[in-house]
Motif scaffolding. Structure first.
Motif, PDB file in Angstrom:
ATOM      1  N   UNK A  76      -3.203  34.295  54.513  1.00 26.08           N
ATOM      2  CA  UNK A  76      -2.336  32.770  54.579  1.00 26.08           C
ATOM      3  C   UNK A  76      -2.761  32.212  56.185  1.00 26.08           C
ATOM      4  N   UNK A  77      -2.819  33.014  57.091  1.00 20.63           N
ATOM      5  CA  UNK A  77      -3.297  32.553  58.425  1.00 20.63           C
ATOM      6  C   UNK A  77      -4.730  32.008  58.276  1.00 20.63           C
ATOM      7  N   UNK A  78      -5.679  32.707  57.748  1.00 14.17           N
ATOM      8  CA  UNK A  78      -7.141  32.260  57.484  1.00 14.17           C
ATOM      9  C   UNK A  78      -7.049  30.980  56.757  1.00 14.17           C
ATOM     10  N   UNK A  79      -6.284  30.800  55.844  1.00 17.49           N
ATOM     11  CA  UNK A  79      -6.185  29.691  54.920  1.00 17.49           C
ATOM     12  C   UNK A  79      -5.728  28.709  55.787  1.00 17.49           C
ATOM     13  N   UNK A  80      -4.443  28.775  56.551  1.00 14.32           N
ATOM     14  CA  UNK A  80      -4.129  27.686  57.469  1.00 14.32           C
ATOM     15  C   UNK A  80      -5.321  27.315  58.640  1.00 14.32           C
ATOM     16  N   UNK A  81      -5.996  28.065  59.159  1.00 15.37           N
ATOM     17  CA  UNK A  81      -6.831  27.898  60.024  1.00 15.37           C
ATOM     18  C   UNK A  81      -8.088  27.190  59.520  1.00 15.37           C
ATOM     19  N   UNK A 109       2.454  50.986  50.473  1.00 13.93           N
ATOM     20  CA  UNK A 109       1.663  50.120  49.985  1.00 13.93           C
ATOM     21  C   UNK A 109       2.363  48.593  50.149  1.00 13.93           C
ATOM     22  N   UNK A 110       3.524  48.432  49.844  1.00 20.17           N
ATOM     23  CA  UNK A 110       4.353  47.153  50.391  1.00 20.17           C
ATOM     24  C   UNK A 110       3.825  46.602  51.513  1.00 20.17           C
ATOM     25  N   UNK A 111       3.967  47.317  52.675  1.00 20.90           N
ATOM     26  CA  UNK A 111       3.754  46.915  53.880  1.00 20.90           C
ATOM     27  C   UNK A 111       2.218  46.449  54.209  1.00 20.90           C
ATOM     28  N   UNK A 112       1.315  47.169  53.377  1.00 19.62           N
ATOM     29  CA  UNK A 112      -0.198  46.899  53.595  1.00 19.62           C
ATOM     30  C   UNK A 112      -0.290  45.418  52.856  1.00 19.62           C
ATOM     31  N   UNK A 113       0.329  45.481  51.868  1.00 18.01           N
ATOM     32  CA  UNK A 113       0.205  44.163  50.945  1.00 18.01           C
ATOM     33  C   UNK A 113       0.723  42.937  51.940  1.00 18.01           C
ATOM     34  N   UNK A 114       1.878  43.135  52.461  1.00 16.44           N
ATOM     35  CA  UNK A 114       2.560  42.032  53.089  1.00 16.44           C
ATOM     36  C   UNK A 114       1.689  41.479  54.301  1.00 16.44           C
ATOM     37  N   UNK A 115       1.103  42.792  55.164  1.00 19.80           N
ATOM     38  CA  UNK A 115       0.309  42.275  56.381  1.00 19.80           C
ATOM     39  C   UNK A 115      -1.174  41.679  55.750  1.00 19.80           C
ATOM     40  N   UNK A 116      -1.700  42.001  54.579  1.00 16.65           N
ATOM     41  CA  UNK A 116      -2.660  41.342  54.178  1.00 16.65           C
ATOM     42  C   UNK A 116      -2.550  39.929  53.983  1.00 16.65           C
ATOM     43  N   UNK A 117      -1.325  39.860  53.098  1.00 19.22           N
ATOM     44  CA  UNK A 117      -1.164  38.319  52.459  1.00 19.22           C
ATOM     45  C   UNK A 117      -0.620  37.455  53.807  1.00 19.22           C
ATOM     46  N   UNK A 118      -0.206  37.987  54.799  1.00 22.69           N
ATOM     47  CA  UNK A 118      -0.258  37.300  56.095  1.00 22.69           C
ATOM     48  C   UNK A 118      -1.116  36.687  56.661  1.00 22.69           C
ATOM     49  N   UNK A 119      -2.389  37.881  56.711  1.00 22.91           N
ATOM     50  CA  UNK A 119      -3.541  37.446  57.346  1.00 22.91           C
ATOM     51  C   UNK A 119      -4.266  36.336  56.309  1.00 22.91           C
TER      52      UNK A 119
END
Length: 175
Positions: free
Chosen positions: A50-55, A38-48
């Motif tokens: 943030x990447x969408x917000x930056x784009x 669950x921590x790994x899934x949450x981390x990947x979701x958060x990075x994605x």
């Protein structure tokens, strides 16, 4: 030479897994084992995310254009000549370049767009007036009904019953 039997040798006095520290480590290991996915899934979701917000911040036009193209494709548009875009003239926003930020360009004045916008504003204004009038009528009718039914209501009870009236609620939600 002395001969000893197997049972007479040096014996260990510790028993594995009975101390408090080893129990704590086992609990920690179990916690890590259970929560790693669950921590790994949450981390990947958060990075994605943030990447969408930056784009989006870097190039909002690209996101808008992609969304517009998807909507057009879902409606069966195959060529740009099938789409007519009308836009109301934006107010003059002259922003100079600040870092990555680009200034807004003034949209050319389009008479059709101004007419459509003016008609739309008039329709919305007329609809609001109609809803307000209907709400006032519904309140008058509900007040008359409440005064006939119960004359000994407190002001709070009167307002609560007035707000519970179905027609008053309908026009309030429409407003």
């Amino acid at each position: 030479i002395l001969q000893k039997e197997a049972s007479e040798g040096v014996k260990a006095r510790t028993v594995a897994g009975t101390s408090d520290s080893s129990k704590s480590w086992k609990r920690l290991a179990l916690f890590v084992k259970v929560t790693r996915i669950p921590i790994l899934i949450t981390a990947v979701y958060t990075l994605g995310y943030q990447n969408g917000v930056v784009e989006t911040v870097r190039n909002p036009f690209k996101i808008q254009q992609g969304t517009f193209e998807e909507i057009c494709a879902s409606l069966g548009v195959t060529h740009g000549s099938q789409v007519s875009i009308l836009g109301e003239k934006a107010s003059d926003l002259r922003l100079s370049r600040i870092g990555w930020m680009r200034g807004y360009e003034e949209m050319p004045q389009d008479q059709r767009a101004e007419k459509v916008a003016a008609i739309g504003r008039e329709i919305i204004r007329a609809a609001r007036m109609y809803v307000r009038d209907q709400l006032n009528e519904a309140i008058k009718v509900a007040r008359q009904e409440l005064q006939v039914d119960e004359e000994h209501l407190t002001k709070a009870e009167f307002i609560r019953k007035l707000n519970e009236n179905e027609e008053v609620m309908q026009w309030t939600h429409a407003l």
